[in-house]
Structures are given as structure tokens and as C-alpha cells.
Design a protein around this motif. Structure first.
Motif, PDB file in Angstrom:
ATOM      1  N   ARG A  61       2.512  13.005  -6.766  1.00 50.20           N
ATOM      2  CA  ARG A  61       2.477  13.457  -5.270  1.00 50.20           C
ATOM      3  C   ARG A  61       1.635  11.753  -4.665  1.00 50.20           C
ATOM      4  N   ASP A  65       2.977   9.572  -2.026  1.00 51.83           N
ATOM      5  CA  ASP A  65       2.812   9.622  -0.822  1.00 51.83           C
ATOM      6  C   ASP A  65       2.174   8.084  -0.275  1.00 51.83           C
ATOM      7  N   ALA A  66       1.348   6.995  -1.120  1.00 55.32           N
ATOM      8  CA  ALA A  66       0.934   5.948  -1.439  1.00 55.32           C
ATOM      9  C   ALA A  66       1.831   5.324  -1.539  1.00 55.32           C
ATOM     10  N   THR A  68       5.315   5.092  -0.471  1.00 53.83           N
ATOM     11  CA  THR A  68       6.781   5.637   0.359  1.00 53.83           C
ATOM     12  C   THR A  68       6.515   5.921   1.594  1.00 53.83           C
ATOM     13  N   TYR A  70       5.726   6.752   6.036  1.00 54.00           N
ATOM     14  CA  TYR A  70       5.556   8.138   6.341  1.00 54.00           C
ATOM     15  C   TYR A  70       6.532   9.058   7.024  1.00 54.00           C
ATOM     16  N   PRO A  73      10.824   9.487   4.612  1.00 53.19           N
ATOM     17  CA  PRO A  73      10.437   8.864   3.314  1.00 53.19           C
ATOM     18  C   PRO A  73      11.960   9.360   2.182  1.00 53.19           C
ATOM     19  N   GLU A 240      -6.215   3.660   4.804  1.00 56.81           N
ATOM     20  CA  GLU A 240      -4.794   4.359   4.882  1.00 56.81           C
ATOM     21  C   GLU A 240      -4.661   5.963   4.860  1.00 56.81           C
ATOM     22  N   ARG A 242      -2.109   7.134   4.037  1.00 54.69           N
ATOM     23  CA  ARG A 242      -0.890   7.396   3.007  1.00 54.69           C
ATOM     24  C   ARG A 242      -1.818   7.170   1.873  1.00 54.69           C
ATOM     25  N   ASN A 244      -4.417   9.530   0.637  1.00 52.29           N
ATOM     26  CA  ASN A 244      -5.018  10.922   1.572  1.00 52.29           C
ATOM     27  C   ASN A 244      -4.389  11.528  -0.486  1.00 52.29           C
ATOM     28  N   LYS A 245      -3.861  12.072  -0.996  1.00 53.87           N
ATOM     29  CA  LYS A 245      -3.482  12.304  -2.047  1.00 53.87           C
ATOM     30  C   LYS A 245      -4.041  11.519  -2.896  1.00 53.87           C
ATOM     31  N   ASN A 271     -10.836  10.101   5.236  1.00 52.57           N
ATOM     32  CA  ASN A 271     -10.168   9.207   5.203  1.00 52.57           C
ATOM     33  C   ASN A 271     -10.668   8.983   6.954  1.00 52.57           C
TER      34      ASN A 271
END
Length: 407
Positions: A61, A65-66, A68, A70, A73, A240, A242, A244-245, A271
């Protein structure tokens, strides 16, 4: 490749650290099978449901997430969604209703098959897939588990599911470069060859025993020195959303590897700039218990230019013609300066570009540094006895409650 800026300079001699090169090996045949099945999923499904918890899904993930978009997707690859990371009945109920409108494949990821959260989710989803697809469900359910043992392996063998292997020596939080991470990442439309190439380059870069030329050693030593100086929290930060995960993956990696024998830094994440308006006040002027590790990617693929206006009512024409990413980068420097002046040491990790190669490179860097850092604390980087303790207690209570309900 990776720039590390730190104020800590320490020398360590005569210490050997565990080798993690086997965590970054995937055979040509296995890669071919992963890419083939990912292509099949993209041709026959709109959604890949990944069932797993902790390292069984966080690594994949983080990368997905990083890398693809926002929004929308699924135009990049199939939509990848998740189950088994919680025990919310509402979440699972709404998930199945959502799947009713989509063509679905399932990838269940667990070394043992007995971890409660994914085991419960898989039991429900397995029944759902069998009712919906009949015998075709066997083609649509793919298992990633241990090669030799475990409940999930037995289920896969009994049902005839296709199966990928998590090497027995690789723990979940270190498994992103195995099929556990690579199949979902490939299905999402991300170049796993580039991702693995980044990890391979990192592995070679961080073989150097000279600490002055090894950023993974430097980062581990920085953390160790901060810990010895009395800091109790490491705050991982980025600018950034994206990422977060990736933060969540990092948090598990270090928390589960180091938090033993009442030792270790508490890994926390923020973040920016969002969290500057939530926890920023505490970071700037609260208890001096933390230091900050700031990740920055110099190049992000998309950007927006700030327009000029005739009236300049908001007073922002001085930023007209500038890009959002350039403003974001300057705000990063301003935040770092403010925090350092406020007594929060800042470590900076700078990567050239946010792409598959450099994300693979960064994740291997963190894995290597984590093993070194835990070894400096003289704890085992690869076990998680505290997690096993909660699992045992939870099962005890559930069995006791089941007896009471059935009496």
C-alpha cells in the motif's frame, strides 16, 4: 543517490550487522509469474482486494499510494483495496456491497493464515467469492504464504488456489520486495522491475563498511545517538500527502523491530503542511522529547503554477508564476529551520525523484538502517514477541466468551 544531512558524527568499530541481502531476491521465474498474473488481473477485473495486516499489506500500500494518481487510480492499473487490516463489521459489510458492482480478484497475504484480522476477513470474502463466482473463484483467489507450513498453505492446497511464497526467513515488515508486495504493486500498474532495481542499487550502495560513505549506517547511528542523548520520539515528516502510507510502513518497520526489552525510539509520523496546523505547535514549543527526520523528493511528476491576478486581493501576486512544488520545497526549508531553532534536531533525507526506482531505493535504505539500529540497541530486529502476546490474550478472551455464549 540519497542525500543524508545530519549533525551527528560517530564512529563504530568491530560491530557486525545481520545481512539482509536475501530480502531483496526474487527469481526470474517468480517475477515472470507475478507479472503474468498481474496482467491477467488487469484484463479480467476492476478491483484487486488484498487481504492482510501489518507488513502483509502495508509495504504494497505504501508503494501503490506513493506512485499512483490521487484521483481515479484505476486508470493507472486495477483499483487495489484492502481488507483484514481491521475487525470492523461495518467496513467489511460496505466493502462487499462495493464489490458487488465490480469484477474482483483476491490476494490473501499471510505467512501463517492464523492472524485473526485477515483470517476472519478471508473467511467472509472466500464465501462471498464462492457464492458469486462458483468454481471460477478458485482462479480469482491467489494466496501468498509460507512455502512449507501454515493454515493458509493448507487451504490453498485443498482448494487449488495459485500460490506465491513469502520466504520463511523474511518477516512481514521486510517483505515488500517479495511476492507479498510485488503482486499488488504490479497489478496497480507500477513497474516492479524499476522498483526492484532501486532496491538492488541501494543494496550495493549500503554494503560499504566505511561509515562516512554509507548513509544507512549514518542514519542508524544518528538515531542511536539521539536515543542516548535522551530523545524518546522520532518524528518522520514529509511534504507530499501520497507518502502517508509510506510513513505507516516505516512506523511498523522501526516500532516492531526495535520496541523490545523496554528500549527504542517511539516512531511517529506527520505530513506537512497539513499537520503544521494540527501538531505543529507542540513540535515547535512542546516537550523537547523528539527529533525529526524529514523526507523530501526533489522532483514530483506533476505541478501547478500560481496565476497572477489584477486586483491581488489576497496579496499573493509575489508568488505569481511560481509552482506549487517549488513553494512546498521552500516551506520545507522554513519548517526545518524553525524546528531546529526551537530545539528539535532535524535529519534530512533527500531523494532525486518520486518514482518506482527511488521508492524501492528508499525502502531498502530504511530496512538496512533498521537492522543496524536495532542491533545497536542489542535487540533482535526480526522478531515481535509483544505482538504475539496480544494475539494470545485476544484468542483466550474470544474462546472464553464463545463458551459463555454457547452455555
Amino acid at each position: 543517490m540519497l542525500k543524508l544531512q545530519s549533525h551527528i558524527h560517530t564512529q563504530i568499530k568491530d560491530i557486525s550487522f545481520p545481512n539482509i541481502s536475501h530480502y531483496n531476491q526474487c527469481s526470474f521465474e517468480e517475477l515472470f509469474d507475478i507479472e503474468s498474473i498481474a496482467k491477467e488481473i488487469n484484463q479480467r477485473a476492476e478491483v484487486l482486494l488484498v487481504i492482510g495486516v501489518g507488513g502483509s499489506f502495508l509495504g504494497a500500500r505504501a508503494v501503490i499510494d506513493a506512485l499512483t494518481p490521487y484521483f481515479a487510480p484505476d486508470e493507472f492499473g486495477v483499483e487495489v483495496i484492502y481488507a483484514g487490516q481491521n475487525m470492523s463489521g461495518a467496513y467489511l459489510h460496505q466493502l462487499l456491497k462495493y464489490l458487488d458492482k465490480k469484477e474482483v480478484y483476491v490476494n490473501v497475504v499471510s505467512k501463517s493464515g492464523t492472524t485473526m484480522e485477515p483470517a476472519l476477513a478471508f473467511r467472509v470474502v472466500k464465501q462471498y467469492m464462492e457464492k458469486r463466482y462458483g468454481d471460477e473463484s478458485k482462479q480469482r483467489i491467489i494466496v501468498t504464504t509460507d512455502a512449507e507450513r501454515g493454515v493458509l498453505k493448507q487451504i490453498a492446497d485443498n482448494e487449488g488456489y495459485r500460490r506465491f511464497v513469502i520466504p520463511s526467513e523474511v518477516g512481514g515488515r521486510y517483505s515488500v520486495f517479495t511476492a507479498a508486495g510485488l503482486l499488488p504493486i504490479a497489478a496497480a500498474g507500477i513497474d516492479i522491475q524499476a522498483f526492484l532495481n532501486g532496491a538492488n542499487h541501494a543494496e550495493k550502495d549500503f554494503e560499504n563498511d566505511n561509515i562516512e560513505h554509507n548513509a544507512a549506517y549514518q542514519y542508524a547511528l544518528t538515531r542511536y545517538e539521539m536515543y542516548k542523548k535522551g530523545y524518546s520520539v522520532e518524528l518522520l515528516a514529509s511534504f507530499e500527502p501520497r507518502l502517508n502510507k509510506l510513513h505507516e510502513w516505516w512506523k511498523q518497520l522501526f516500532g516492531e523491530s526495535e520496541g523490545k526489552e523496554y528500549k527504542g525510539l517511539y516512531p511517529s509520523t506527520v505530513n506537512y503542511s497539513t499537520d503544521l496546523h494540527a501538531i505543529g505547535q507542540f513540535i515547535q514549543e512542546g516537550s523537547r522529547i523528539m527529533f525529526e527526520t524529514l523526507i523530501h523528493f526533489e522532483e514530483v511528476e506533476a505541478d501547478m503554477e500560481i496565476p497572477f491576478t489584477f486586483d491581488d486581493m489576497d496579496g499573493l501576486n509575489y508568488l505569481g508564476g511560481r509552482s506549487m512544488n517549488s513553494i512546498n520545497a521552500i516551506s520545507k526549508d522554513g519548517v526545518a529551520l524553525a524546528h531546529e531553532e526551537g530545539g528539535v534536531p532535524v535529519v534530512k533525507i533527500v531523494m532525486p525523484k518520486l518514482d518506482a526506482f527511488h521508492v524501492g531505493y528508499l525502502m531498502f535504505f530504511f530496512m538496512k538502517a533498521c537492522v543496524i539500529s536495532a542491533s545497536l540497541l542489542e535487540v533482535n530486529p526480526f522478531d515481535q514477541p509483544g505482538v504475539e502476546a496480544y494475539k494470545r490474550k485476544m484468542v483466550e478472551l474470544l474462546k472464553k466468551d464463545a463458551v459463555l455464549v454457547n452455555e
